[in-house]
Design a protein around this motif. Structure first.
Motif, mmCIF file in Angstrom:
data_model
loop_
_atom_site.group_PDB
_atom_site.id
_atom_site.type_symbol
_atom_site.label_atom_id
_atom_site.label_comp_id
_atom_site.label_asym_id
_atom_site.label_seq_id
_atom_site.Cartn_x
_atom_site.Cartn_y
_atom_site.Cartn_z
ATOM 1 N N SER A 160 -23.582 -57.205 8.788
ATOM 2 C CA SER A 160 -24.035 -57.806 7.942
ATOM 3 C C SER A 160 -24.920 -56.814 6.927
ATOM 4 O O SER A 160 -25.001 -56.710 5.771
ATOM 5 C CB SER A 160 -24.837 -58.918 8.201
ATOM 6 O OG SER A 160 -23.819 -60.102 8.779
ATOM 7 N N LEU A 161 -25.761 -56.244 7.874
ATOM 8 C CA LEU A 161 -26.862 -55.447 7.231
ATOM 9 C C LEU A 161 -25.888 -53.934 6.472
ATOM 10 O O LEU A 161 -26.277 -53.730 5.398
ATOM 11 C CB LEU A 161 -27.511 -54.779 8.322
ATOM 12 C CG LEU A 161 -28.509 -53.649 7.757
ATOM 13 C CD1 LEU A 161 -30.013 -53.795 8.541
ATOM 14 C CD2 LEU A 161 -28.368 -52.326 7.647
ATOM 15 N N LEU A 162 -24.761 -53.814 6.885
ATOM 16 C CA LEU A 162 -24.137 -52.667 6.421
ATOM 17 C C LEU A 162 -23.423 -52.857 5.136
ATOM 18 O O LEU A 162 -23.125 -52.521 4.195
ATOM 19 C CB LEU A 162 -22.964 -51.753 7.401
ATOM 20 C CG LEU A 162 -22.090 -50.921 6.579
ATOM 21 C CD1 LEU A 162 -23.122 -49.309 6.404
ATOM 22 C CD2 LEU A 162 -21.051 -50.344 7.865
ATOM 23 N N ALA A 163 -22.852 -54.086 5.149
ATOM 24 C CA ALA A 163 -22.067 -54.726 4.085
ATOM 25 C C ALA A 163 -22.868 -55.077 3.087
ATOM 26 O O ALA A 163 -22.895 -54.727 1.875
ATOM 27 C CB ALA A 163 -21.285 -56.120 4.551
ATOM 28 N N PHE A 164 -24.230 -55.640 3.111
ATOM 29 C CA PHE A 164 -25.011 -55.951 2.018
ATOM 30 C C PHE A 164 -25.558 -54.652 1.599
ATOM 31 O O PHE A 164 -25.758 -54.559 0.246
ATOM 32 C CB PHE A 164 -26.373 -56.704 2.756
ATOM 33 C CG PHE A 164 -27.315 -57.310 1.488
ATOM 34 C CD1 PHE A 164 -27.046 -58.753 1.198
ATOM 35 C CD2 PHE A 164 -28.364 -56.448 1.200
ATOM 36 C CE1 PHE A 164 -27.862 -59.061 0.245
ATOM 37 C CE2 PHE A 164 -29.126 -56.982 0.043
ATOM 38 C CZ PHE A 164 -29.008 -58.410 -0.414
ATOM 39 N N THR A 165 -25.730 -53.675 2.384
ATOM 40 C CA THR A 165 -26.433 -52.369 1.795
ATOM 41 C C THR A 165 -25.154 -51.672 0.809
ATOM 42 O O THR A 165 -25.744 -51.089 -0.289
ATOM 43 C CB THR A 165 -26.706 -51.526 2.978
ATOM 44 O OG1 THR A 165 -27.819 -51.995 3.708
ATOM 45 C CG2 THR A 165 -27.335 -50.155 2.453
ATOM 46 N N CYS A 166 -24.197 -51.680 1.406
ATOM 47 C CA CYS A 166 -23.118 -51.234 0.322
ATOM 48 C C CYS A 166 -23.047 -51.680 -0.749
ATOM 49 O O CYS A 166 -22.900 -51.260 -2.035
ATOM 50 C CB CYS A 166 -21.773 -51.197 1.193
ATOM 51 S SG CYS A 166 -21.770 -50.028 2.733
ATOM 52 N N GLY A 167 -23.093 -53.218 -0.630
ATOM 53 C CA GLY A 167 -22.792 -54.048 -2.101
ATOM 54 C C GLY A 167 -24.038 -53.764 -2.913
ATOM 55 O O GLY A 167 -23.906 -53.603 -4.268
ATOM 56 N N GLY A 168 -25.259 -53.620 -2.333
ATOM 57 C CA GLY A 168 -26.311 -53.484 -3.210
ATOM 58 C C GLY A 168 -26.715 -52.319 -3.727
ATOM 59 O O GLY A 168 -27.339 -52.072 -4.805
ATOM 60 N N LEU A 169 -25.863 -51.324 -3.072
ATOM 61 C CA LEU A 169 -26.316 -49.896 -3.807
ATOM 62 C C LEU A 169 -25.516 -49.862 -5.111
ATOM 63 O O LEU A 169 -25.841 -48.824 -5.996
ATOM 64 C CB LEU A 169 -25.779 -48.848 -2.772
ATOM 65 C CG LEU A 169 -26.435 -48.618 -1.667
ATOM 66 C CD1 LEU A 169 -25.826 -47.481 -0.584
ATOM 67 C CD2 LEU A 169 -27.715 -47.676 -1.939
#
Length: 240
Positions: A160-169
């Motif tokens: 979840s942390l990785l997916a949110f980070t990739c989307g937010g970038l």
């Protein structure tokens, strides 16, 4: 042929492991979608209030970090609760298999009989499965749980942390790199492209119509940015 029937095709994914991978992929797509919309809404709102690139960047990074940690923490707590519940159910099943094995075997036979097997065949299947691996057979049939495939809360949190980070970038980079006059439009374009991708992927994973999912996804994202930008403009005028 018999060996092939019992073991399946070489390299073929089992249904449970395939379903697990699809669930992880859906969670990743949804996490990326949340990252895109959440961070885009915030940075566009700040951009409506100020043209200061540093202020927009700081707000975007703060939103990205807070959102990613919140998603990871929520997923960890949720999956930990689910895992604790599954462990409790498995412990109860172990106790019942130790204290009342005959009753448990009859219960397993009744489950297969309810699925269409004859009483004789259901009893034979239940006996064979119990002899092979009683806990696995009863857990899967009665609880829908594979004792060897319990979800890891840490894996869920990191995913979840990785997916949110990739989307937010995506919106963060799109709004801080271009010149002032193009920031909001560049961010909106990048967000639209990202939401089209996540909408299409979520629809494909759920065997749904991609067009409706894409329209819904992009519509929600654009509405979020319009509202937050308008609020940012109002606050910028009020404080300017």
């Amino acid at each position: 042929m018999a060996e092939l029937g019992t073991r399946g095709h070489a390299g073929e994914a089992h249904h449970s492991s395939l379903g697990e991978r699809l669930n992880w992929l859906r969670a990743g797509v949804l996490g990326a979608n949340d990252g895109i919309v959440s961070v885009a809404g915030l940075v566009v709102g700040v951009a409506g209030a100020t043209a200061d690139r540093t202020a927009i960047l700081i707000a975007g990074v703060a939103s990205l970090v807070a959102g990613a940690l919140s998603m990871a923490g929520g997923e960890y707590v949720s999956v930990s609760t689910q895992r604790d519940t599954e462990q409790a159910a498995l412990n109860l099943e172990r106790y019942e298999l130790e204290t009342m094995p005959e009753a448990e075997e009859r219960e397993l036979a009744e489950i297969y009989e309810g699925k269409g097997l004859t009483p004789e065949l259901a009893a034979e299947v239940a006996h064979e499965l119990t002899e092979y691996d009683a806990l696995e057979a009863h857990a899967e049939a009665e609880l829908g749980i594979d004792p060897d495939e319990l979800t890891s809360p840490w894996h869920a949190a990191w995913a979840s942390l990785l997916a949110f980070t990739c989307g937010g970038l995506l919106p963060l980079v799109a709004i801080t790199v271009p010149p002032v006059a193009w920031r909001v439009w560049a961010c909106a374009t990048a967000v639209a492209v990202g939401l089209v991708a996540t909408g299409w992927l979520s629809a494909r994973l759920g065997n749904a119509a991609p067009r409706r999912a894409i329209v819904r996804n992009v519509g929600v994202g654009m509405l979020t940015m319009v509202v937050t930008y308008a609020i940012g403009v109002l606050f910028g005028v009020a404080t300017g």
